[in-house]
Design a protein around this motif. Structure first.
Motif, PDB file in Angstrom:
ATOM      1  N   PHE B 208       0.818  -1.222   0.000  1.00  0.00           N
ATOM      2  CA  PHE B 208       0.000   0.000   0.000  1.00  0.00           C
ATOM      3  C   PHE B 208       0.851   1.270   0.000  1.00  0.00           C
ATOM      4  O   PHE B 208       0.338   2.350  -0.264  1.00  0.00           O
ATOM      5  CB  PHE B 208      -0.953   0.005   1.196  1.00  0.00           C
ATOM      6  N   GLN B 215      -7.087  -1.073  -3.236  1.00  0.00           N
ATOM      7  CA  GLN B 215      -8.146  -1.245  -2.239  1.00  0.00           C
ATOM      8  C   GLN B 215      -8.361  -2.736  -2.023  1.00  0.00           C
ATOM      9  O   GLN B 215      -8.745  -3.445  -2.941  1.00  0.00           O
ATOM     10  CB  GLN B 215      -9.444  -0.588  -2.719  1.00  0.00           C
ATOM     11  N   ASN B 259      -6.787   1.998   2.540  1.00  0.00           N
ATOM     12  CA  ASN B 259      -6.668   0.871   1.607  1.00  0.00           C
ATOM     13  C   ASN B 259      -7.471  -0.377   1.960  1.00  0.00           C
ATOM     14  O   ASN B 259      -7.636  -1.256   1.123  1.00  0.00           O
ATOM     15  CB  ASN B 259      -5.193   0.436   1.502  1.00  0.00           C
TER      16      ASN B 259
END
Lengths: 364, 364, 364, 364
Positions: B208, B215, B259
């Motif tokens: 991330f 996501q 995320n």
């Protein structure tokens, strides 16, 4: 957290502040309070220290609502609005303002609100509970009366929120109840008792049905309302009171999804805030201090910054909800939406500290 | 509540469903499950009854991840994606799909994902934990390995979410732990034990940080992760493990703001959901069922519709969060954002009932 | 809060502590940890400062459970129990102890436990997850095996709690899962993953049905279990696994009302604790630190003392639950139950501060 | 859940019930209510159905407190106490009673309470807010007046709880506030507004400091008090009001650990109850219905039995707290403490249902 917005923050016209301080001179803290209320420019250093980017100013309670003479009340509104607008103009990235209005005459209130929003740039209006009226000031005007529809229509049209704030009942009507327990009359308990009836009066009179765009904000974690919603809605007897104009199939809880908002002003209770999130969702709650009635900006800010909340909720409650509701992204305020955790200085290792304890956890 | 979206909902290719049902024929419920997995069109009536507007379909676990032969695994992905795309095309207002991909070869996975999203209209991709690999299928491939960066880069570029889902470890590696307590190995406990390590591996490997747009969604109320975030972040020893590539000043909790997302699939626990809202905020949680592994759509929907949640949270978790994350407002799905409480059939007097008790409350 | 009791607090035999410190010398903090583990008498000043009246000592993990040679493991148990009993005798108002036992032979474990409780005054026993066994130490013995019923019978008869504590798997069985993400193997995540399977193994094997008096305690806010109880109970497939000996009509949640307890050791998370109270009630939770694996006694104590909990819950979790479960009101510990808020130094104005803001609230 | 105890349950003397029903005949539900209030014996079948073992009866509001003539008020108290005592004697395993007392004369109230407890077996006393007094009934007597210390001394000596219950203000003092929003005056909002001031008056007058054994119970989830404790304690200005006799270093929250209790009567809100547990702990909360002002016993019982609470909290709130506070384990009630989950019919698989979904979880 940096970038916080606060919106129940009082100022007083210097001439009034001086009068008040004199009147209450014998009371602990009164002189200090009077000075703090009159000083606007001096707040910026404290805001910087507390991580507060924007403070929305409002004329301190009871303001125009405490003036039972309609002419004097309106004069005070105009004076206050002109005064604060100038303060905002000087520092639009740090200050915004709610307008003050006399509520003796709904049309006049609507007109002054329009002027304050359109010409002066106010981002909403503050009403300090009922309007004192009558020759002895003991008549209370409530804004659920049908005559105020013209005011609510203007509010909806201007698309700005109304902040409804408590005030002391200077009338004698509560004498029996509070005479021997005066300490319960004001901010400790009675303020919310009274104001909640006014708020619920507005809701049950159908204002939000007739003017669905009206957004009503109140502080102190909701003036006792969020935590008794079930019983309130359960007990509102729609059959016995056909004159209750609220839509028959709606609940007060419903309006919390569309028209009502609360702030944390003067109520830095972790549990109450957690409860309010559970009842209302984080999308209807905004951080606020109640300066200078709370002791500076640091107690509330320190509390907020250390809350056991998720980061999205911190951002929503501390900044984004107010930014959106008050449209503070527009000129002249030009605040930015969508700042990163890093820009807001939340999250990271500060929340969890570090453990030295893993030394024997696993072979090196 | 009407208009709900669910997104951990399995189907199987008819030929595979038949095989499975035969293989597990002796097991209670296996035949029924096999039929339910193979039937997509027949789901609409049950969706109507349960107030579900949209169901996001995905190939049932372990899908391609259970196929240790790279060629076969990829073939299954292509077949499954083509098959489900047709189903979606026939009913785009009721069905959407997550792509299946073989994860043997990150580049191939990225390529098939691109095809599935761009050409077939998939709204994301599902990964069933590790990819079985090796001659005996006992090698586990994890997607925190640097070789998968090419896959994550494509995910970010396509801007679609990755749903990571548990699977059974068919390898023998957990034999000692689960041999004498097999009932704990799968959905009751072990699934989350294993998958959580994979999810946390991805986070701590810095995916991330390198691909901030990625996501990642996981079900079952977060696979044990949301409720242990403090200890996890507190104990991740950044000094002892310089090879841990996650940004040194970040926490797993931070990624839940940017995320990570969870769903309620197969975990209809009011307290767990309330706890997850407190930990993560309602903005990171989406309703889901885990059909057909849960018994129909009604148990989960009845639970959801009666939850003691605020109406904004019901709307966010039941509909809006998924609509926005999966961009279901775009063609061909064209779902509407911002429906009213009335359109969604939430709120109103149903929540609080009516009290007859006010008859003596006050004089008539 | 004064008068707190903590119960997951490690010591090491001086000779072992020295060995460990040498072995891990290169690891940050290891020397410090080794010293802290070996020093018992020196803890009292820190306990005074942190408001901790009583510390229950236990041999640090893995202790006897890490010794795969049965003779050596038992020798270590006897040595440790004799050693700590002397430390407790010297300061019975500040220290109590959990016995250590080798779990190679259930009868021997039962016998040593009896000796430790009856002759040495231990108030319970600590088990560090599975017993390492076999020639290479890679066989794991779990206490849900029917052969351990004799041990559980003795536990019930002695009426003392069992504290079950995580340990590192020194075997190679988890290599694939943790090899490339070692930082997740131990206290950050893997400890709870493994230990939870053991705890749930004990519950699902029917130990609490056959020995309803057994009280099992585990730390770190419940080793992931409290927050997934619904799904766990929902998914335990009683039909498919007739060999699961737990009563067919019971749930794991049921045992939390009668046999299971958790502590806050190493998990100073306000939200997790609030969630645990909601799931289990405050009557099943006890404050603990995990000294010296947490950095001294102050971080945990400061956290606990400032928690947004009711005063009855603070008293229950901080003191009374442990006092009752471990019978610390008996000689030689003689702790007092039912202390007042004042004696415990909780409540009062410290919680809410003072507001200067009422100066203008009401006329003087 | 079986074995529940409820304690805000009204009856009326048959002759009064008939009068009321006539007076309010035009109001929806009045006749039905009148009948339900007068019928005591007929309640047992409904209690059986609802899992309620014990119902504590009290003369319906305003009872003696609504009678401004001191002689008549006392006569009503004696008549009511004699009447209900007979009903209890006939069914002591199903009914208990709170005494009614006229509060015109504190000594007389103390005397009648003594007679009701010692001679008639009442387990406590109910007070319906202020005592109406004066020639026109518009004088309100509050029990925080020092003259009532003799009453509180007797309460402490008898060691029975006081249940304080709302009533309508028949005086005209609230006219301005409620005239145009009558629906807010009574059970929906105003009851709690008024009663909370009385409760807080008692606390701030130092009753609990002078008589630390006094136990005060109030219903409807705490009459707005539990959720605003922080602000209340924060704002009670001890410096400005030296006449506030409460101990200067104590908070209202402190008294919730020693003297105050709430019930769920008429407030079947899951969130409010969860919030109250967080604020006060489950040890200060008791289940109650508010029969017959709530529609029968089933709505409240069904709500309670399905609450997402831990089993220890269900048992405490549903039974044990009341059993202990009211000493219902004594003759003639002889209730049993410590029933098992099975005897109480809570827990087990009913809470979690069963999942068919594990068929493909793991190989057969």
């Amino acid at each position: 957290m940096k970038g916080k917005i606060i919106l129940e923050e009082a100022f007083n016209l210097p001439r009034l502040a001086e009068d008040e301080a004199k009147k209450y001179a014998s009371v602990h803290g009164a002189v200090l309070l009077g000075k703090a209320l009159a000083d606007i420019d001096g707040r910026i250093a404290a805001m910087d220290e507390a991580g507060i980017e924007m403070q929305v100013l409002s004329l301190t309670s009871p303001g125009c609502q405490g003036v039972s003479d309609p002419v004097e009340a309106h004069k005070m509104a105009v004076e206050s609005n002109n005064y604060v607008a100038e303060k905002v103009r000087a520092n639009p990235s740090r200050f915004a303002a709610f307008a003050a209005v006399s509520m003796h005459d709904p049309k006049q209130a609507a007109h002054e609100l329009s002027r304050a929003v359109i010409e002066l740039g106010c981002v909403g209006v503050i009403l300090n509970d009922f309007q004192s009226s009558g020759p002895d000031g003991n008549v209370m005007l409530f804004y659920d009366n049908p005559s105020y529809d013209t005011f609510w229509a203007t509010v909806e049209e201007l698309d700005v929120p109304v902040y409804i704030h408590p005030r002391l009942a200077t009338t004698t009507i509560f004498d029996q109840l509070y005479r021997d327990r005066k300490w319960l009359h004001a901010s400790a308990w009675g303020f919310a008792n009274q104001l909640s009836v006014h708020i619920l009066g507005i809701a049950t009179s159908g204002v939000f049905d007739r003017f669905p765009g009206v957004q009503l904000v109140f502080g102190h974690m909701g003036e006792h309302i969020p935590f008794d919603l079930w019983r309130l809605d359960h007990k509102l007897d729609r059959d016995r009171f056909p004159e209750m104009r609220m839509a028959k199939n709606k609940t007060i809880r419903d309006y919390f999804a569309t028209n009502l908002h609360i702030t944390t002003s003067g109520n830095f209770s972790t549990r109450s805030l957690q409860g309010a999130i559970a009842e209302l969702s984080s999308s209807r709650i905004m951080f606020s201090i109640d300066y200078p009635y709370e002791d500076g900006l640091m107690e509330g800010s320190t509390w907020f910054d250390a809350l056991p909340l998720s980061q999205p909720d911190l951002v929503a409650i501390g900044r984004e909800n107010a930014l959106r509701l008050l449209k503070l992204d527009r000129p002249p305020h030009n605040m930015k939406s969508g700042l990163t955790l890093k820009e807001l200085e939340i999250g990271g290792l500060g929340d969890v500290g570090r453990s030295i304890g893993s030394a024997f956890d696993s072979p090196p």
